[in-house]
Design a protein around this motif. Sequence first.
Motif, PDB file in Angstrom:
ATOM      1  N   LEU A  36       0.836  -1.194   0.000  1.00  0.00           N
ATOM      2  CA  LEU A  36       0.000   0.000   0.000  1.00  0.00           C
ATOM      3  C   LEU A  36       0.875   1.249   0.000  1.00  0.00           C
ATOM      4  CD1 LEU A  36      -1.965  -1.708   2.686  1.00  0.00           C
ATOM      5  CD2 LEU A  36      -3.225  -0.657   0.840  1.00  0.00           C
ATOM      6  N   ARG A  37       0.792   2.001  -1.083  1.00  0.00           N
ATOM      7  CA  ARG A  37       1.500   3.287  -1.142  1.00  0.00           C
ATOM      8  C   ARG A  37       0.809   4.282  -0.213  1.00  0.00           C
ATOM      9  NH1 ARG A  37       4.559   4.504  -6.135  1.00  0.00           N
ATOM     10  NH2 ARG A  37       4.629   2.584  -7.326  1.00  0.00           N
ATOM     11  N   ASP A  38       1.541   5.300   0.169  1.00  0.00           N
ATOM     12  CA  ASP A  38       0.921   6.390   0.927  1.00  0.00           C
ATOM     13  C   ASP A  38      -0.075   7.102   0.018  1.00  0.00           C
ATOM     14  OD1 ASP A  38       2.406   5.855   3.209  1.00  0.00           O
ATOM     15  OD2 ASP A  38       4.013   7.225   2.643  1.00  0.00           O
ATOM     16  N   VAL A  39      -1.122   7.629   0.613  1.00  0.00           N
ATOM     17  CA  VAL A  39      -2.186   8.288  -0.144  1.00  0.00           C
ATOM     18  C   VAL A  39      -1.867   9.777  -0.281  1.00  0.00           C
ATOM     19  CG1 VAL A  39      -4.661   8.780  -0.205  1.00  0.00           C
ATOM     20  CG2 VAL A  39      -3.847   6.604   0.706  1.00  0.00           C
ATOM     21  N   ALA A  55      -4.795  14.617  -3.003  1.00  0.00           N
ATOM     22  CA  ALA A  55      -5.896  14.603  -3.975  1.00  0.00           C
ATOM     23  C   ALA A  55      -6.725  13.327  -3.856  1.00  0.00           C
ATOM     24  CB  ALA A  55      -5.347  14.743  -5.387  1.00  0.00           C
ATOM     25  N   SER A  56      -6.066  12.191  -3.710  1.00  0.00           N
ATOM     26  CA  SER A  56      -6.786  10.925  -3.591  1.00  0.00           C
ATOM     27  C   SER A  56      -7.469  10.801  -2.229  1.00  0.00           C
ATOM     28  CB  SER A  56      -5.831   9.754  -3.815  1.00  0.00           C
ATOM     29  OG  SER A  56      -6.546   8.579  -4.080  1.00  0.00           O
ATOM     30  N   ARG A  57      -6.890  11.416  -1.225  1.00  0.00           N
ATOM     31  CA  ARG A  57      -7.515  11.417   0.097  1.00  0.00           C
ATOM     32  C   ARG A  57      -8.859  12.153   0.038  1.00  0.00           C
ATOM     33  NH1 ARG A  57      -5.835   9.733   4.660  1.00  0.00           N
ATOM     34  NH2 ARG A  57      -3.679   9.441   4.033  1.00  0.00           N
ATOM     35  N   ARG A  58      -8.894  13.238  -0.732  1.00  0.00           N
ATOM     36  CA  ARG A  58     -10.150  14.000  -0.884  1.00  0.00           C
ATOM     37  C   ARG A  58     -11.153  13.263  -1.765  1.00  0.00           C
ATOM     38  NH1 ARG A  58      -6.367  17.982  -1.348  1.00  0.00           N
ATOM     39  NH2 ARG A  58      -6.514  18.054  -3.619  1.00  0.00           N
ATOM     40  N   ARG A  59     -10.635  12.636  -2.862  1.00  0.00           N
ATOM     41  CA  ARG A  59     -11.511  11.958  -3.827  1.00  0.00           C
ATOM     42  C   ARG A  59     -10.896  10.622  -4.213  1.00  0.00           C
ATOM     43  NH1 ARG A  59     -11.986  15.139  -8.898  1.00  0.00           N
ATOM     44  NH2 ARG A  59     -13.054  13.266  -9.527  1.00  0.00           N
ATOM     45  N   PRO A  60     -11.149   9.553  -3.436  1.00  0.00           N
ATOM     46  CA  PRO A  60     -10.522   8.264  -3.729  1.00  0.00           C
ATOM     47  C   PRO A  60     -10.885   7.678  -5.091  1.00  0.00           C
ATOM     48  CG  PRO A  60     -11.930   8.115  -1.769  1.00  0.00           C
ATOM     49  CD  PRO A  60     -11.954   9.522  -2.235  1.00  0.00           C
ATOM     50  N   GLU A  87      -5.062   7.238  -8.445  1.00  0.00           N
ATOM     51  CA  GLU A  87      -5.514   5.907  -8.022  1.00  0.00           C
ATOM     52  C   GLU A  87      -4.977   5.467  -6.666  1.00  0.00           C
ATOM     53  OE1 GLU A  87      -3.869   3.860 -11.366  1.00  0.00           O
ATOM     54  OE2 GLU A  87      -5.550   4.368 -12.655  1.00  0.00           O
ATOM     55  N   CYS A  88      -4.065   6.224  -6.067  1.00  0.00           N
ATOM     56  CA  CYS A  88      -3.361   5.722  -4.879  1.00  0.00           C
ATOM     57  C   CYS A  88      -4.267   5.488  -3.680  1.00  0.00           C
ATOM     58  CB  CYS A  88      -2.184   6.624  -4.515  1.00  0.00           C
ATOM     59  SG  CYS A  88      -2.619   8.256  -3.905  1.00  0.00           S
ATOM     60  N   GLY A  89      -5.385   6.170  -3.577  1.00  0.00           N
ATOM     61  CA  GLY A  89      -6.285   5.999  -2.441  1.00  0.00           C
ATOM     62  C   GLY A  89      -7.213   4.814  -2.540  1.00  0.00           C
ATOM     63  N   ARG A  90      -7.186   4.123  -3.676  1.00  0.00           N
ATOM     64  CA  ARG A  90      -8.063   2.964  -3.847  1.00  0.00           C
ATOM     65  C   ARG A  90      -7.317   1.737  -4.367  1.00  0.00           C
ATOM     66  NH1 ARG A  90      -9.323   6.421  -8.110  1.00  0.00           N
ATOM     67  NH2 ARG A  90      -9.262   5.524 -10.196  1.00  0.00           N
TER      68      ARG A  90
END
Length: 134
Positions: free
Chosen positions: A29-32, A35-40, A45-48
């Motif tokens: 799991l990469r760090d989020v 931008a992805s933290r706000r809109r996964p 794509e990193c937040g999902r």
Amino acid sequence: MRVFVATSATQGTRASDFTHCVDGELVWLRDVCPASRRRPDGPCECGRSFSGLSSNNYTTTALVREIPDLTRAEYEAALTASFDRQEWCLCCTSRSVEEFIDELMALAGVFPDGAVVERRVDNLAVRGSLGSGG
């Protein structure tokens, strides 16, 4: 040792699903990013997603697998080799390889062998199950 591996199982459950990894490869799991933290489900794509250690690609689903013969040293070596191939500067990441492995082992240990999981920023949730070992 219980680990996460890439899987195409349950792909398509979400409109934002994708899989570009090789089924069965170890993932991390990469760090989020902010931008992805706000809109996964946004453009980043990193937040999902989970990141493949071999392919250096991404997938939105991972399978929890018990791999009895995998040692911690081998797991650390695989992640280190992946970082080396990607030319990651380890001094620029938020954690050491050992800390990443600790986190991955702790997270995978929460789920039963054969669980298919998805990532939503800092949360992992079961999507389904392939039974023991998938």
